[in-house]
Design a protein around this motif. Structure first.
Motif, PDB file in Angstrom:
ATOM      1  N   GLU A 119       0.831  -1.208   0.000  1.00 14.37           N
ATOM      2  CA  GLU A 119       0.000   0.000   0.000  1.00 14.37           C
ATOM      3  C   GLU A 119       0.867   1.259   0.000  1.00 14.37           C
ATOM      4  OE1 GLU A 119      -3.659   2.096   2.505  1.00 14.37           O
ATOM      5  OE2 GLU A 119      -2.846   0.173   3.154  1.00 14.37           O
ATOM      6  N   ASP A 134       2.111  -6.336  -8.421  1.00 14.75           N
ATOM      7  CA  ASP A 134       1.914  -6.662  -7.010  1.00 14.75           C
ATOM      8  C   ASP A 134       1.826  -8.173  -6.840  1.00 14.75           C
ATOM      9  OD1 ASP A 134       0.912  -7.064  -4.443  1.00 14.75           O
ATOM     10  OD2 ASP A 134      -0.992  -6.049  -4.821  1.00 14.75           O
ATOM     11  N   ASP A 140      -7.790  -5.334   0.133  1.00  9.50           N
ATOM     12  CA  ASP A 140      -8.719  -4.701  -0.804  1.00  9.50           C
ATOM     13  C   ASP A 140      -8.633  -3.175  -0.774  1.00  9.50           C
ATOM     14  OD1 ASP A 140     -11.104  -6.984  -1.673  1.00  9.50           O
ATOM     15  OD2 ASP A 140      -9.780  -7.437   0.000  1.00  9.50           O
ATOM     16  N   PHE A 143      -6.963  -1.089  -3.438  1.00  9.94           N
ATOM     17  CA  PHE A 143      -7.594  -0.959  -4.752  1.00  9.94           C
ATOM     18  C   PHE A 143      -8.874  -0.132  -4.714  1.00  9.94           C
ATOM     19  CE2 PHE A 143      -5.070  -4.757  -4.371  1.00  9.94           C
ATOM     20  CZ  PHE A 143      -4.184  -4.590  -5.422  1.00  9.94           C
ATOM     21  N   THR A 144      -9.026   0.643  -3.649  1.00 12.12           N
ATOM     22  CA  THR A 144     -10.177   1.541  -3.538  1.00 12.12           C
ATOM     23  C   THR A 144      -9.776   3.003  -3.675  1.00 12.12           C
ATOM     24  OG1 THR A 144      -9.991   1.715  -1.123  1.00 12.12           O
ATOM     25  CG2 THR A 144     -11.341  -0.096  -2.005  1.00 12.12           C
ATOM     26  N   TYR A 147      -5.980   4.119  -7.817  1.00  5.40           N
ATOM     27  CA  TYR A 147      -4.659   3.941  -8.431  1.00  5.40           C
ATOM     28  C   TYR A 147      -4.797   3.238  -9.775  1.00  5.40           C
ATOM     29  CZ  TYR A 147      -2.745   4.927  -3.759  1.00  5.40           C
ATOM     30  OH  TYR A 147      -2.419   5.503  -2.558  1.00  5.40           O
ATOM     31  N   ARG A 148      -3.969   3.654 -10.731  1.00  4.44           N
ATOM     32  CA  ARG A 148      -4.009   3.073 -12.073  1.00  4.44           C
ATOM     33  C   ARG A 148      -2.716   2.354 -12.448  1.00  4.44           C
ATOM     34  NH1 ARG A 148      -3.885   5.843 -16.133  1.00  4.44           N
ATOM     35  NH2 ARG A 148      -5.404   4.784 -17.490  1.00  4.44           N
ATOM     36  N   THR A 150      -0.852   0.097 -10.417  1.00  4.44           N
ATOM     37  CA  THR A 150      -0.536  -1.123  -9.675  1.00  4.44           C
ATOM     38  C   THR A 150      -1.501  -2.234 -10.059  1.00  4.44           C
ATOM     39  OG1 THR A 150       0.423   0.043  -7.783  1.00  4.44           O
ATOM     40  CG2 THR A 150      -0.451  -2.158  -7.359  1.00  4.44           C
ATOM     41  N   SER A 156      -7.876 -11.506  -3.815  1.00  2.00           N
ATOM     42  CA  SER A 156      -7.987 -10.455  -2.807  1.00  2.00           C
ATOM     43  C   SER A 156      -8.064 -11.020  -1.400  1.00  2.00           C
ATOM     44  CB  SER A 156      -9.231  -9.610  -3.077  1.00  2.00           C
ATOM     45  OG  SER A 156     -10.398 -10.351  -2.768  1.00  2.00           O
ATOM     46  N   ALA A 370      -9.553  -1.469 -11.276  1.00  2.00           N
ATOM     47  CA  ALA A 370      -8.801  -1.115 -10.066  1.00  2.00           C
ATOM     48  C   ALA A 370      -7.448  -1.804 -10.002  1.00  2.00           C
ATOM     49  CB  ALA A 370      -9.626  -1.469  -8.829  1.00  2.00           C
ATOM     50  N   GLY A 371      -7.210  -2.770 -10.910  1.00  2.00           N
ATOM     51  CA  GLY A 371      -5.929  -3.466 -10.926  1.00  2.00           C
ATOM     52  C   GLY A 371      -5.936  -4.804 -10.207  1.00  2.00           C
ATOM     53  N   GLN A 372      -7.110  -5.315  -9.831  1.00  2.00           N
ATOM     54  CA  GLN A 372      -7.191  -6.620  -9.177  1.00  2.00           C
ATOM     55  C   GLN A 372      -7.417  -7.723 -10.203  1.00  2.00           C
ATOM     56  OE1 GLN A 372     -10.324  -5.276  -6.327  1.00  2.00           O
ATOM     57  NE2 GLN A 372      -9.075  -6.299  -4.780  1.00  2.00           N
TER      58      GLN A 372
END
Length: 410
Positions: A119, A134, A140, A143-144, A147-148, A150, A156, A370-372
């Motif tokens: 983080e 990552d 979680d 990713f809230t 951020y673009r 990571t 999760s 979100a990158g997840q």
């Protein structure tokens, strides 16, 4: 006078050109025939064991890529080099090291170990316009924040305990009815616990208690003493390695023996868990990001079985566990993003990363906005005679779950 002026002008011009050339070249992450990634890792401090496993995973990726000729970037093939720095298991230090990588022109970053350090690193990566793959930051909350830059290859945090609850619901016979949660008080573990309690209540389990203790502690006796009189069928720990070992060890000392057994995050798949606990580890369930049964294949590693052979060949016959595998997968994802971008420019790599949709030895990779990684699910293993055995989902299980668990710590 005119000669001196021309000489001074030439010196200034040469200096500026050298500076711009160096910065321009380094900012693209490549110099000559080398592609450089940076990695800030917990090589000392409280998370050093997990950080070391992560480093091994990155090293397997580097070797596998270079053995196959390196990374194709446009018309060139570049040898992969990973530069490491020790963040001493401290998020603030990790953030500083990510900044230092950027100052050196290393803008493609492999993530540190753990959610707190990831983080902290993600905030700096975003500010600098770097790109981070990552490997182990599952919280979680990361990713809230919009951020673009990571991208997380792993599932999760909310899945870690929830999948063990699902496995108990489907596979434990007789099915337990009551559970108690023990959790470290760091953000990752608390999110894991919330996901687990939500799933338990959804599936009809009675959650008798949720007790927290300081992250990194090796004394969980106070929390255990509080749940002992409740006699839960299952004790579920949202923990890392040291805390997970402490729960099993101190349960024995306090005479705590749930009728079903124990389940824990992170710790059981790690070799140190069984080696530290001996027979007391047998029967403990653990959630895992990867196992020998994970489906998928890629051009660098091959299958999960191929990964086991590669890792064992590189590390004296040892078998890998999921910390190493997720690190290798994160490195492969960055390599694939660079190849698909045809460039080491971070903006182009970022866009290529966001568009990845592929199979790997670690499972599928596909990212939401979100990158997840939204394509991957976790598995559940059980320690048997000191070794992890996949028991859920049933479609990939090596063996059925043993329940009540072996080694009930009576």
């Amino acid at each position: 006078m005119r000669a001196r002026q021309w000489a001074a002008l030439a010196l200034v011009t040469a200096t500026l050109a050298a500076g711009c050339g160096s910065k321009g070249q380094a900012s693209k992450g490549a110099t000559g025939d080398t592609l450089r990634f940076g990695a800030s890792l917990s090589l000392t401090g409280g998370l050093a064991r997990e950080g070391g496993l992560t480093k091994e995973g990155y090293e397997v990726c580097q070797k596998a890529v270079n053995v196959k000729g390196g990374v194709q970037v446009g018309s060139k093939r570049l040898k992969l080099e990973i530069q490491y720095q020790d963040d001493t298991s401290k998020p603030d230090t990790s953030a500083q090291l990510i900044d230092q990588f950027n100052d050196k022109g290393v803008q493609l970053v492999l993530g540190p170990y753990g959610s707190a350090t990831t983080e902290a690193a993600a905030a700096v990566v975003e500010r600098n316009g770097q790109v981070m793959s990552d490997s182990s930051g599952a919280e979680d909350l990361i990713f809230t924040k919009g951020y673009r830059q990571t991208f997380a290859v792993l599932s999760s945090a909310r899945q870690y305990a929830a999948v063990m609850v699902q496995a108990l619901n489907e596979s434990a016979v007789p099915k337990p009815t009551t559970v108690a949660f023990l959790s470290a008080d760091d953000g990752f573990s608390m999110t894991v616990t919330q996901g687990g309690t939500d799933e338990a209540r959804k599936l009809g389990f009675k959650v008798l208690a949720t007790e927290y203790f300081p992250s990194g502690t090796t004394d969980v006796s106070s929390a255990l003493t509080k749940i002992k009189p409740l006699k839960p069928d299952v004790i579920i720990g949202s923990v890392h390695l040291a805390e997970g070992i402490a729960i099993i060890k101190q349960s024995r000392e306090l005479g705590i023996s749930p009728s079903g057994g124990f389940a824990e995050t992170v710790a059981p798949p790690t070799p140190d868990f069984a080696s530290s606990l001996g027979k007391a580890a047998d029967g403990v369930l653990g959630s895992t990001q990867w196992s020998s049964r994970t489906a998928g294949k890629d051009k660098w590693i091959g299958t999960a079985d191929d990964y086991i052979k590669l890792f064992a060949g590189q590390y004296g016959g040892r078998k890998p566990e999921y910390h190493a595998a997720e690190a290798t997968a994160a490195c492969i994802a960055m390599v694939d993003a660079v190849e698909k971008a045809g460039s080491t420019d971070p903006d182009r790599v970022r866009d290529a990363f966001a568009a990845l949709d592929e199979s790997t030895f670690f499972g599928p990779l596909k990212f939401n906005s979100a990158g997840q990684n939204i394509a991957k699910t976790m598995e559940v293993m059980q320690v048997r005679n000191g070794k992890p055995v996949t028991v859920w989902p049933k479609a990939v299980a090596e063996s059925p779950m043993v329940w009540p668990a072996m080694g009930n710590h009576s």
